[in-house]
Design a protein around this motif. Structure first.
Motif, PDB file in Angstrom:
ATOM      1  N   VAL A  81       0.864  -1.181   0.000  1.00 28.61           N
ATOM      2  CA  VAL A  81       0.000   0.000   0.000  1.00 28.61           C
ATOM      3  C   VAL A  81       0.897   1.226   0.000  1.00 28.61           C
ATOM      4  N   LEU A  82       0.722   2.088  -1.013  1.00 24.89           N
ATOM      5  CA  LEU A  82       1.580   3.276  -1.107  1.00 24.89           C
ATOM      6  C   LEU A  82       0.731   4.498  -1.400  1.00 24.89           C
ATOM      7  N   PRO A  83       1.217   5.681  -0.981  1.00 30.72           N
ATOM      8  CA  PRO A  83       0.486   6.901  -1.316  1.00 30.72           C
ATOM      9  C   PRO A  83       0.371   7.026  -2.836  1.00 30.72           C
ATOM     10  N   LYS A  84      -0.789   7.470  -3.317  1.00 34.51           N
ATOM     11  CA  LYS A  84      -0.948   7.678  -4.765  1.00 34.51           C
ATOM     12  C   LYS A  84      -0.008   8.771  -5.246  1.00 34.51           C
ATOM     13  N   ASP A  85       0.369   8.665  -6.516  1.00 34.46           N
ATOM     14  CA  ASP A  85       1.177   9.739  -7.112  1.00 34.46           C
ATOM     15  C   ASP A  85       0.456  11.074  -6.930  1.00 34.46           C
ATOM     16  N   GLY A  86       1.211  12.066  -6.556  1.00 31.82           N
ATOM     17  CA  GLY A  86       0.624  13.394  -6.407  1.00 31.82           C
ATOM     18  C   GLY A  86       0.095  13.661  -5.015  1.00 31.82           C
ATOM     19  N   ILE A  87      -0.028  12.601  -4.197  1.00 33.71           N
ATOM     20  CA  ILE A  87      -0.476  12.782  -2.815  1.00 33.71           C
ATOM     21  C   ILE A  87       0.758  13.039  -1.951  1.00 33.71           C
ATOM     22  N   LEU A  88       0.651  14.035  -1.078  1.00 34.13           N
ATOM     23  CA  LEU A  88       1.777  14.368  -0.203  1.00 34.13           C
ATOM     24  C   LEU A  88       2.151  13.155   0.638  1.00 34.13           C
ATOM     25  N   ASP A  89       3.456  12.891   0.713  1.00 31.95           N
ATOM     26  CA  ASP A  89       3.950  11.744   1.479  1.00 31.95           C
ATOM     27  C   ASP A  89       4.927  12.253   2.547  1.00 31.95           C
ATOM     28  N   PRO A  90       4.389  12.644   3.701  1.00 34.90           N
ATOM     29  CA  PRO A  90       5.258  13.265   4.707  1.00 34.90           C
ATOM     30  C   PRO A  90       6.370  12.338   5.197  1.00 34.90           C
ATOM     31  N   GLN A  91       6.101  11.033   5.280  1.00 32.78           N
ATOM     32  CA  GLN A  91       7.156  10.121   5.722  1.00 32.78           C
ATOM     33  C   GLN A  91       8.284  10.057   4.691  1.00 32.78           C
ATOM     34  N   GLY A  92       7.913  10.082   3.419  1.00 31.82           N
ATOM     35  CA  GLY A  92       8.934  10.072   2.372  1.00 31.82           C
ATOM     36  C   GLY A  92       9.792  11.328   2.438  1.00 31.82           C
ATOM     37  N   ARG A  93       9.134  12.486   2.682  1.00 28.36           N
ATOM     38  CA  ARG A  93       9.894  13.740   2.808  1.00 28.36           C
ATOM     39  C   ARG A  93      10.811  13.679   4.026  1.00 28.36           C
ATOM     40  N   ALA A  94      10.328  13.069   5.118  1.00 30.94           N
ATOM     41  CA  ALA A  94      11.146  12.973   6.329  1.00 30.94           C
ATOM     42  C   ALA A  94      12.389  12.129   6.065  1.00 30.94           C
ATOM     43  N   VAL A  95      12.215  11.038   5.330  1.00 28.47           N
ATOM     44  CA  VAL A  95      13.369  10.198   4.996  1.00 28.47           C
ATOM     45  C   VAL A  95      14.364  11.003   4.176  1.00 28.47           C
ATOM     46  N   GLU A  96      13.869  11.711   3.157  1.00 33.12           N
ATOM     47  CA  GLU A  96      14.787  12.495   2.324  1.00 33.12           C
ATOM     48  C   GLU A  96      15.524  13.540   3.165  1.00 33.12           C
ATOM     49  N   GLY A  97      14.827  14.110   4.150  1.00 37.49           N
ATOM     50  CA  GLY A  97      15.459  15.094   5.013  1.00 37.49           C
ATOM     51  C   GLY A  97      16.530  14.500   5.918  1.00 37.49           C
ATOM     52  N   SER A  98      16.450  13.206   6.192  1.00 38.06           N
ATOM     53  CA  SER A  98      17.426  12.558   7.080  1.00 38.06           C
ATOM     54  C   SER A  98      18.690  12.140   6.365  1.00 38.06           C
ATOM     55  N   LEU A  99      18.650  12.112   5.044  1.00 29.37           N
ATOM     56  CA  LEU A  99      19.755  11.503   4.305  1.00 29.37           C
ATOM     57  C   LEU A  99      21.050  12.284   4.486  1.00 29.37           C
ATOM     58  N   GLY A 100      20.925  13.614   4.567  1.00 30.45           N
ATOM     59  CA  GLY A 100      22.118  14.433   4.765  1.00 30.45           C
ATOM     60  C   GLY A 100      22.861  14.038   6.034  1.00 30.45           C
ATOM     61  N   HIS A 101      22.094  13.795   7.100  1.00 28.18           N
ATOM     62  CA  HIS A 101      22.711  13.415   8.376  1.00 28.18           C
ATOM     63  C   HIS A 101      23.465  12.103   8.272  1.00 28.18           C
TER      64      HIS A 101
END
Lengths: 89, 89
Positions: free
Chosen positions: B10-30
């Motif tokens: 089960v995944l968020p539909k394309d175009g639907i905001l995915d806050p967990q995905g954004r959080a992961v991307e934000g952690s990558l720098g660390h």
């Protein structure tokens, strides 16, 4: 550089209590569904990695799966290659 | 009756905001990781269904995926057959 799309499936390890799975099994009666067992609920993370080779990209995914996507004490993960994406190739 | 094991992704539909995905991307720098994009975070449910045939079992899984595992307004799901389980055969 090429782009590789992967999925990481994270599930509770065998023998670890899975409260979400139990909750699903408890809901089945209300839906009139019988014959369902062994429900495990976990996470799925899909991501694209830009790297020099598929092996290099997979190594990055393994690092993320172990350090960010899963709790290795109670969860195990499996990595899948997904159909290639258009971006970056 | 035979037992069939399935996974539902089960995944968020394309175009639907995915806050967990954004959080992961934000952690990558660390973590010192570069080159990762398009992160989507969803759920994976694995379950065993006892039914007269694989088609019957899959119909039950489709019902559960649509009514219990996903929110059809914002999520889409895909069903996978998994290697057979020992029980019930």
């Amino acid at each position: 550089m090429s782009a590789h799309r992967f999925a990481v499936n994270v599930l509770p390890k065998d023998g670890i209590l899975d409260p979400q799975g139990r909750a699903v099994e408890g809901s089945l009666g209300h839906l009139g569904v019988a014959g369902v067992s062994g429900v495990r609920v976990g996470r799925r993370v899909e991501l694209t990695v830009e790297a020099g080779s598929e092996a290099e990209a997979r190594a990055i995914v393994e690092q993320l799966a172990a350090e960010l996507f899963s709790n290795p004490l109670i969860e195990s993960f499996a990595i899948e290659s997904m159909p290639a994406v258009g971006a970056g190739r």
